[in-house]
Design a protein around this motif. Structure first.
Motif, mmCIF file in Angstrom:
data_model
loop_
_atom_site.group_PDB
_atom_site.id
_atom_site.type_symbol
_atom_site.label_atom_id
_atom_site.label_comp_id
_atom_site.label_asym_id
_atom_site.label_seq_id
_atom_site.Cartn_x
_atom_site.Cartn_y
_atom_site.Cartn_z
ATOM 1 N N SER A 68 0.820 -1.215 0.000
ATOM 2 C CA SER A 68 0.000 0.000 0.000
ATOM 3 C C SER A 68 0.852 1.262 0.000
ATOM 4 C CB SER A 68 -0.934 -0.002 1.214
ATOM 5 O OG SER A 68 -0.180 -0.050 2.417
ATOM 6 N N GLU A 120 -5.238 2.409 4.972
ATOM 7 C CA GLU A 120 -4.642 3.098 3.830
ATOM 8 C C GLU A 120 -5.652 3.360 2.724
ATOM 9 O OE1 GLU A 120 -1.565 4.480 3.651
ATOM 10 O OE2 GLU A 120 -1.620 3.946 5.780
ATOM 11 N N ARG A 145 -7.431 6.455 3.890
ATOM 12 C CA ARG A 145 -6.551 7.624 3.876
ATOM 13 C C ARG A 145 -6.268 8.087 2.449
ATOM 14 N NH1 ARG A 145 -0.968 8.912 4.112
ATOM 15 N NH2 ARG A 145 -0.406 6.727 3.794
ATOM 16 N N ARG A 173 -5.974 10.404 8.286
ATOM 17 C CA ARG A 173 -5.699 9.109 8.921
ATOM 18 C C ARG A 173 -6.836 8.769 9.882
ATOM 19 N NH1 ARG A 173 -1.327 6.129 8.934
ATOM 20 N NH2 ARG A 173 -0.080 7.825 8.061
#
Length: 246
Positions: free
Chosen positions: A12, A43, A46, A52
């Protein structure tokens, strides 16, 4: 099941911002109207939203009606999170997807000029905004009328002499501040003389940041998606033809 990013990479960390297609996900939300999107791994979330997340339900929504939930990655590379902990979060998702039942009351308030009073609701994370009727949930031990009077006093400063009949009902599943609610709304007709609306409590926690009187013509010109419920104009159009009591 779908992808947050289409390009395959060794990990990722090799993905770039341009690999994530947020407009595509929003299009899926509009077309399929899912209750929620669950992201398998932080991820993926995000990359789409540039922030996050913590695991679990998010305050952010995708469009007004789709909730978001973040699960731990199931990749072998995520070995730091043991299987029982991953399983716990998937079970949390299953429980969260069953909406909490909430009985609510709302007011369709007409003044003597035929205008209607609405609140402006704002998603505190995304900034998305829409106009809707004053009102809220019925608290334990309250009657429907007592709840409506309390909500009107708190949100608008209005204390009507009389609360009219229920003229419309709907039931919606909606994400609200990290929760999924199955909200049953009863809309009451309220007639009011001239009133300068003003809250008597801090409405920030209710995600309300404005009050305004609207004519029906003004509401008809609002873009789709800026009114809740979506059929509000149609309901108001019918009520505008009902004469007020002498």
């Amino acid at each position: 099941m779908t992808n947050a990013a289409e390009r395959t990479t060794p990990g990722s960390g090799d993905l770039r911002r341009g690999d994530f297609d947020r407009p595509r996900l929003e299009r899926l939300a509009r077309e399929l109207r899912p209750r929620a999107f669950a992201f398998v791994g932080k991820e993926a979330y995000r990359g789409l939203f540039g922030e996050r997340p913590e695991l679990g339900p998010q305050e952010r929504t995708l469009l007004p009606a789709t909730g978001l939930f973040v699960l731990p990655s199931t990749s072998p590379a995520n070995a730091a999170v043991p299987y029982p902990e991953r399983l716990r979060w998937f079970r949390e998702l299953r429980a969260w997807l069953e909406p909490e039942r909430r009985e609510a009351v709302r007011a369709l308030i007409f003044d003597t000029d035929g205008r209607v009073l609405l609140c402006r609701f704002v998603n505190r994370v995304t900034g998305a905004a829409w106009w809707g009727t004053p009102g809220g949930g019925i608290e334990a031990g309250e009657s429907a009328e007592a709840a409506l009077r309390r909500e009107l006093r708190e949100e608008t400063g209005l204390e009507p002499a009389e609360v009219g009949p229920v003229v419309f009902r709907d039931e919606v599943v909606l994400p609200w501040q990290g929760r999924l609610l199955r909200q049953a709304n009863a809309f009451y007709l309220v007639r009011a003389a001239s009133h300068e609306p003003g809250p008597t409590v801090d409405l920030e926690l209710e995600s309300v940041d404005g009050l305004r009187w609207w004519t029906l013509r003004e509401l008809e010109e609002l873009p789709a998606g800026e009114l809740a419920p979506p059929q509000l104009v149609e309901v108001l159009r019918g009520l505008a033809r009902v004469p007020s009591r002498p």
